[in-house]
Design a protein around this motif. Sequence first.
Motif, short mmCIF file in Angstrom:
data_model
loop_
_atom_site.label_atom_id
_atom_site.label_comp_id
_atom_site.label_asym_id
_atom_site.label_seq_id
_atom_site.Cartn_x
_atom_site.Cartn_y
_atom_site.Cartn_z
N ASP A 127 0.84 -1.20 0.00
CA ASP A 127 0.00 0.00 0.00
C ASP A 127 0.87 1.25 0.00
O ASP A 127 2.09 1.16 -0.22
CB ASP A 127 -1.00 -0.03 1.16
CG ASP A 127 -0.37 0.07 2.54
OD1 ASP A 127 0.86 -0.17 2.66
OD2 ASP A 127 -1.09 0.39 3.50
N THR A 187 -2.37 7.44 1.50
CA THR A 187 -2.53 6.39 0.49
C THR A 187 -2.40 4.99 1.10
O THR A 187 -2.46 4.00 0.39
CB THR A 187 -1.50 6.56 -0.64
OG1 THR A 187 -0.21 6.74 -0.04
CG2 THR A 187 -1.83 7.75 -1.52
N ALA A 201 -3.58 1.65 2.80
CA ALA A 201 -4.88 0.97 2.61
C ALA A 201 -5.55 0.74 3.96
O ALA A 201 -5.08 -0.05 4.78
CB ALA A 201 -4.65 -0.35 1.88
N ASN A 212 -11.93 8.33 1.37
CA ASN A 212 -10.57 7.93 1.00
C ASN A 212 -10.02 6.89 1.96
O ASN A 212 -9.63 7.20 3.08
CB ASN A 212 -9.65 9.16 0.99
CG ASN A 212 -8.20 8.74 0.70
OD1 ASN A 212 -7.95 7.66 0.17
ND2 ASN A 212 -7.26 9.60 1.07
N CYS A 213 -10.05 5.63 1.50
CA CYS A 213 -9.49 4.52 2.30
C CYS A 213 -8.10 4.15 1.80
O CYS A 213 -7.62 3.05 2.04
CB CYS A 213 -10.41 3.31 2.23
SG CYS A 213 -11.96 3.56 3.13
N MET A 219 -5.10 3.08 -0.76
CA MET A 219 -5.07 2.20 -1.95
C MET A 219 -4.09 1.05 -1.78
O MET A 219 -3.13 1.12 -1.01
CB MET A 219 -4.66 3.03 -3.17
CG MET A 219 -3.28 3.65 -3.04
SD MET A 219 -2.87 4.70 -4.47
CE MET A 219 -3.99 6.08 -4.25
N ARG A 251 -1.23 -0.91 -3.71
CA ARG A 251 -0.34 -0.67 -4.85
C ARG A 251 -0.18 -1.91 -5.71
O ARG A 251 0.39 -1.87 -6.78
CB ARG A 251 1.02 -0.18 -4.37
CG ARG A 251 0.92 1.24 -3.85
CD ARG A 251 2.23 1.72 -3.31
NE ARG A 251 3.29 1.67 -4.32
CZ ARG A 251 4.51 2.16 -4.13
NH1 ARG A 251 4.81 2.73 -2.97
NH2 ARG A 251 5.42 2.08 -5.06
N ASP A 271 -2.53 -5.38 -7.01
CA ASP A 271 -3.78 -6.10 -7.01
C ASP A 271 -3.63 -7.29 -6.06
O ASP A 271 -2.64 -8.02 -6.13
CB ASP A 271 -4.05 -6.57 -8.44
CG ASP A 271 -5.21 -7.53 -8.49
OD1 ASP A 271 -6.34 -7.06 -8.30
OD2 ASP A 271 -4.97 -8.73 -8.67
#
Lengths: 536, 536
Positions: free
Chosen positions: A287, A294, A296, A311-312, A314, A316, A318
């Motif tokens: 993350d 940013t 997660a 905004n949780c 992200m 980086r 999948d």
Amino acid sequence: MSQKIDLIIHNANIYTFDSGQPRAEALAIADGRIIAAGSVSDIRDLDGANAARDTLDLKGATLIPGLNDSHTHFAWWSLIMQELKLAGINKLNKVLDLVAESAEVTPVGAWLQGQGWDKNLWGDEFPNRMMLDRVAPRHPVALMSKDAHLLWVNSLALQLAGLTRDTPEVEGGEITRDAQGEPTGILKENAMSLVHRVIPEPTIEQVEAAIEMALPEAHRTGLTAVHSIEDAIGFAAFQNLRAQGKLSLRTAVLLGNWAIPHLQALGLRQGFGDEMLWLAQIKFFLDGTLGSQTAAMFEPFDNSPDHRHDNCGMFRMDPEDFERQARQAIRSGFGIAVHVIGDHAARLGLDVIEKMQREEDSGRLRNRLEHVQIVTPQDLLRFAASRIIASCQPTHATTDRDVAERYWGYERAARSYQYRALLYSGAPVAFGSDVPVESIDPRKGIFAAVSRRREGENRPAFFAQECLTVGEAIRGFTYGAAYAAGDERRRGRIAPGMLADLTALAQDIFVTPEDEIPQTPVVVTLVGGSPVYLSL
Amino acid sequence: MSQKIDLIIHNANIYTFDSGQPRAEALAIADGRIIAAGSVSDIRDLDGANAARDTLDLKGATLIPGLNDSHTHFAWWSLIMQELKLAGINKLNKVLDLVAESAEVTPVGAWLQGQGWDKNLWGDEFPNRMMLDRVAPRHPVALMSKDAHLLWVNSLALQLAGLTRDTPEVEGGEITRDAQGEPTGILKENAMSLVHRVIPEPTIEQVEAAIEMALPEAHRTGLTAVHSIEDAIGFAAFQNLRAQGKLSLRTAVLLGNWAIPHLQALGLRQGFGDEMLWLAQIKFFLDGTLGSQTAAMFEPFDNSPDHRHDNCGMFRMDPEDFERQARQAIRSGFGIAVHVIGDHAARLGLDVIEKMQREEDSGRLRNRLEHVQIVTPQDLLRFAASRIIASCQPTHATTDRDVAERYWGYERAARSYQYRALLYSGAPVAFGSDVPVESIDPRKGIFAAVSRRREGENRPAFFAQECLTVGEAIRGFTYGAAYAAGDERRRGRIAPGMLADLTALAQDIFVTPEDEIPQTPVVVTLVGGSPVYLSL
């Protein structure tokens, strides 16, 4: 039957971190390993007829297992150390003098870089390219400001970047210009990239030279070992230094997940190397960060600067791709080390590691989560249950505290940087610095873990219930880091058979006021029984 | 000042291969290294009050530096060693008994492989699949004949290969059939590939187990070290054994040029590893072989079986591609090891290495040509001048002699396998076996270099002017092989500071009749001062 002894260390206040004999006064060392620890008379008896070649009188200094940083970017830090250090300079001319001096010893045409200048210290006057042109006309110069939001460059740097009065502005940045529209040499925010992108990558010789210069600095802070996240050039530079016998710091290299296909193709295995330099786990980035909101998270950040309420952060990678690559790494004989800042990222990291433990790994491999800045209460217990290493950087807790409270809010911040809770749960905890993001100095890391305050800061501890004892903090930087490398049977304690990696401190930081910890002088650093730093 | 001694070896007839003190009677060893060599009284004095932990009375055996094979395919050989050994068996039932025994201890469904059966020994009756079906109905079986031109398989093997009465014939091969057209289980020449292609590749666990079983056999022949050309699975298996402390043979791994992009991507450097297992040069295949008349020659082969008069063999790599890849390897910090059989291939190998020495390499890297079976007189001198290692396998000279005379003719054969001429020229020469192409036994290699005859063969030497002395032959298998690994400062001689890798022989092969060399028993093999084979 006799025993060779290379070195006797005596008159020392030894904390062994070995439960069988927690304290000692003297040590005997042979062939780079500890062969005995005990009272002065124990060691004198052992020595007997067979006088040791050398003795070291520590004059009462405190001796602990050699400090080991479980999270560095050592080559990167080494390169930054080569740059001009402009922090704290309160006269513009002084900065220019340093640039001039540097230009004299640098081949013409090579870039001069520096960082830390602060115009507030010299009266808020913006500097410009002409000032640099006068002192360094034949070197491109790029100097980063203290807050890393301004880049001050000379005309040659602008020219190499193809930056002229006709260059259009960059979104999210500014090319400062004079009345005639000519760039002044100050680039703001995203405009800095116009120059950064033309600065050549360092050569392997430069990286090698930088690491060689940085090693004494690491030993001066008491470090005997690091785990270092490296790219190919950094890894190659470390190997070149090792081959020349110049590597005095034990270095466990973590390559990024970019390396997996190559490691697979070659059949390389974790651990390949020797006692000074070897391949450790594979590093993943799961993350983002707290500072950029940013990371997660399960719940949205508070006070998100973009005014979003959802905004949780992200991922980086999948999650399926992460699982697939983690499986490849583990099948190839590598443990994984996963950057997780947010609680959602930590969950995914734990889930995938536990799944791999069930499906792939016999338990031989050590897997670890890096940073672990915030985890849910139920996830916190999984580190101990699944023997997953929490590799944390205590200084982050103290530099991030305001940011944590702002973006996570008080209640979530209360379950962030939970070193005490992790230790109580039985989790394997390793400590490091994340240098160059924070100082490499492990004394600062120990202080941060103990005090949960910044040095010199007159505030209460950041959630004082998470403060550690000095012994717990040191253990994270010794046994904990060794365990994270799968290496606790030869490092991290002072006991017979262990490598003679040792750090001696002028004061007994177990009893001095905690505020004195960061400034406690290191008097000796030994790696494999040889002094790599000595200031007795 | 005192000195620990772990082991004293005495009552030995020591050839040190160290010019300072060529002969000795006793040795002192500490921490895996030789600390002194000398007379019995020298070593007794050194020992003094400080009695060594252990002593080894060699009872007059001859002690030489540990034998080191500079060219093996160790994992491949180890796997072959796992197969049924059917050579010399003179009863068909005996072969079937061995297959039955093997089936009992092999998991159902796994392939049983063997080699060496010879129907001439049991009266020329062709065996068939039904015989194997009776003793191994639930294992696919594939047994290679002694001359490697026939494969004898059972019904299950045919079934897995999808081979039925309807399978068409293969060009250059024959599926032997009975009167009804059913395959009998004998496949000739190219038809063998129909079964070979369905035999699964060994798993890493199988390779690891095979190497572990083969190590004692290597030590039994006196070997303390090998250079081994490995693929990824073999290299991984060696690392796993090293990690478990099971690797008792020092192993320099040569990966093929397929590895270059991966080594570059990771920043790996030659030498990475430790004193037991490390990465050595990159192996290239430049031409074919003498036996198949595919070696790259300046002049055509004589008596080419295809009746061509212009067959000069072939390059297996385009010369420009070879140069490009050699440059990549050297830029990545690896020396190169180039398979060259023919004189034209040797020329190209020398040309490219010398070019790289001028353009790329500081001289730090060791580059080598493998096999070097025939070179022109002017090229022969370049090995010494450019310090390019000639890595040769003396046994090839004796097994190839008739083939050499047939396909090269007498005059060219006179300049083949020129070990004496290479040594006189000052070339660095390393010796090896090319196992499994030849026996791994270095005693056979020494005998071949000295006698240039096959064991038991009543013929004159093959160009006797190229015969070596026993000392020269041993030096190729000790110092020469160490030099080829860039390792001559720690191996290859018996002298203080060198690794205590030693081979003890029951007879003094410097003075015994040369025909006794191959059968001279090894009595002790030591690696790092520890016995890995002992039969005193």
